[in-house]
Design a protein around this motif. Structure first.
Motif, short mmCIF file in Angstrom:
data_model
loop_
_atom_site.label_atom_id
_atom_site.label_comp_id
_atom_site.label_asym_id
_atom_site.label_seq_id
_atom_site.Cartn_x
_atom_site.Cartn_y
_atom_site.Cartn_z
N ILE A 1 38.55 48.62 58.27
CA ILE A 1 38.69 47.22 57.89
C ILE A 1 40.17 46.85 57.84
O ILE A 1 40.60 45.87 58.44
CB ILE A 1 38.02 46.96 56.53
N LYS A 2 40.93 47.69 57.11
CA LYS A 2 42.37 47.50 57.02
C LYS A 2 43.00 48.80 56.54
O LYS A 2 42.58 49.35 55.52
CB LYS A 2 42.71 46.35 56.07
N GLY B 1 43.46 44.57 61.61
CA GLY B 1 42.23 43.86 61.93
C GLY B 1 42.30 43.02 63.19
O GLY B 1 41.29 42.81 63.87
N ASN B 2 43.47 42.49 63.52
CA ASN B 2 43.60 41.62 64.69
C ASN B 2 44.56 42.19 65.74
O ASN B 2 45.04 41.47 66.61
CB ASN B 2 44.08 40.23 64.25
N TYR C 1 46.26 49.48 60.26
CA TYR C 1 45.40 48.60 61.05
C TYR C 1 45.29 47.27 60.32
O TYR C 1 44.97 47.23 59.13
CB TYR C 1 44.01 49.23 61.22
#
Length: 302
Positions: A122-123, A37-38, A35
């Protein structure tokens, strides 16, 4: 029969997956949650030679160091002390540094790694732990002493018997494996329910003979009923703890203590949140018996 079949398939997968081939390699596909985040989350599979990586954390670091430096995860001690590398491996919340490949590999021969569930990512494998730490701070996890004790230049001594009461409590490393495996915390953790890890921490300080603020702590815990009484003794937390502690047991004791405190204060309405079966049910006894049989119970809980 179904359980036996699954166990047999798992053993076969482990044997096949952990065999070194003729090229001297032990290739295992590792599926990792990604992931950025965007964008939408996705999974990525890495074919990893695991012959020199006994733990899942070693596998992840090998991916990061030799295959994809953008892979993001938390880690520090590598010895199950810091709690940083908590994640979901093969469907179980655990510490990557303590999880062996034999434990991680699934019946289809893969290792699947995801962040802790029901946390905002978050990431990659890094979840947002802010709410968890806010809950921890709310129980004031330090000794409350008298002004005279604060000024004293000598140690605040404790008897061996009182010290033994902290066994099975002080070992918690705040990895959040138990809290993020708790259905009640999934539903109410964003509100006032503290969750099993923080309730165990609260019980640890209440159990410390050197602390002088027991009544204050109980008053604070009971001032918002959901902080403690959203625990329904599901026991997912105890099964999930990688340090083999028993947060469900601590939460049960806390509910008894908070209820008794408010009864003594004349606030009997607290008792409606404390059904008697919470502390004497067959499911709790069954889990306790299994952990005793398998040697998984902390010393003070035997």
């Amino acid at each position: 029969m179904l359980r036996a079949g699954v166990a047999s398939a798992r053993r076969a997968a482990v044997k096949a997956g952990l065999t070194i081939d003729k090229n001297g390699q032990r290739i295992i596909p590792v599926e990792v949650f990604r992931y950025r985040g965007n964008s939408k989350p996705y999974t990525e599979t890495f074919e990893v030679d695991t012959k020199d990586t006994p733990m899942v954390l070693d596998v992840l670091l090998k991916i990061k160091n030799t295959m994809d430096p953008t892979l993001t995860l938390r880690r520090s001690c590598r010895e199950g002390i810091c709690g940083s590398c908590s994640m979901n491996i093969g469907g179980t919340n655990t510490l990557a540094c303590l999880c062996t490949l034999e434990e991680a590999i699934t019946p289809d021969g893969k290792i699947r790694v995801y962040p802790l569930p029901h946390c905002t990512p978050i990431k990659d494998l890094v979840p947002d732990m802010n709410r968890f730490y806010e809950h921890h701070a709310s129980v004031e996890p330090w000794l409350h002493l008298t002004p005279e004790q604060e000024k004293s230049k000598t140690e605040n001594l404790q008897s061996p018997e009182d010290r033994a009461k902290l066994d099975g409590l002080y070992e918690c490393v705040l990895c959040a494996c138990c809290s993020t495996s708790c259905p009640s915390y999934w539903w109410h953790g964003k509100d006032n329910y503290l969750g099993p890890a923080i309730l165990l921490q609260a019980f640890r300080w209440i159990s410390d003979s050197r602390d002088v603020a027991v009544h204050y702590r109980l008053q604070q815990l009971g001032s918002i009923k959901e902080r403690v009484f959203q625990c329904h003794q599901i026991l997912s937390c105890t099964l999930a703890c990688p340090k083999n502690l028993n947060p469900a047991r601590a939460a049960g004791y806390l509910k008894e203590m908070v209820s008794a405190h408010f009864q003594a204060e004349g606030q009997v309405e607290m008792t409606s949140f404390l059904p008697a079966e919470s502390f004497n049910n067959g499911h709790a006894e069954h889990i306790h018996h299994i952990k005793l049989q398998e040697g998984l119970m902390a010393k003070n809980d035997k």
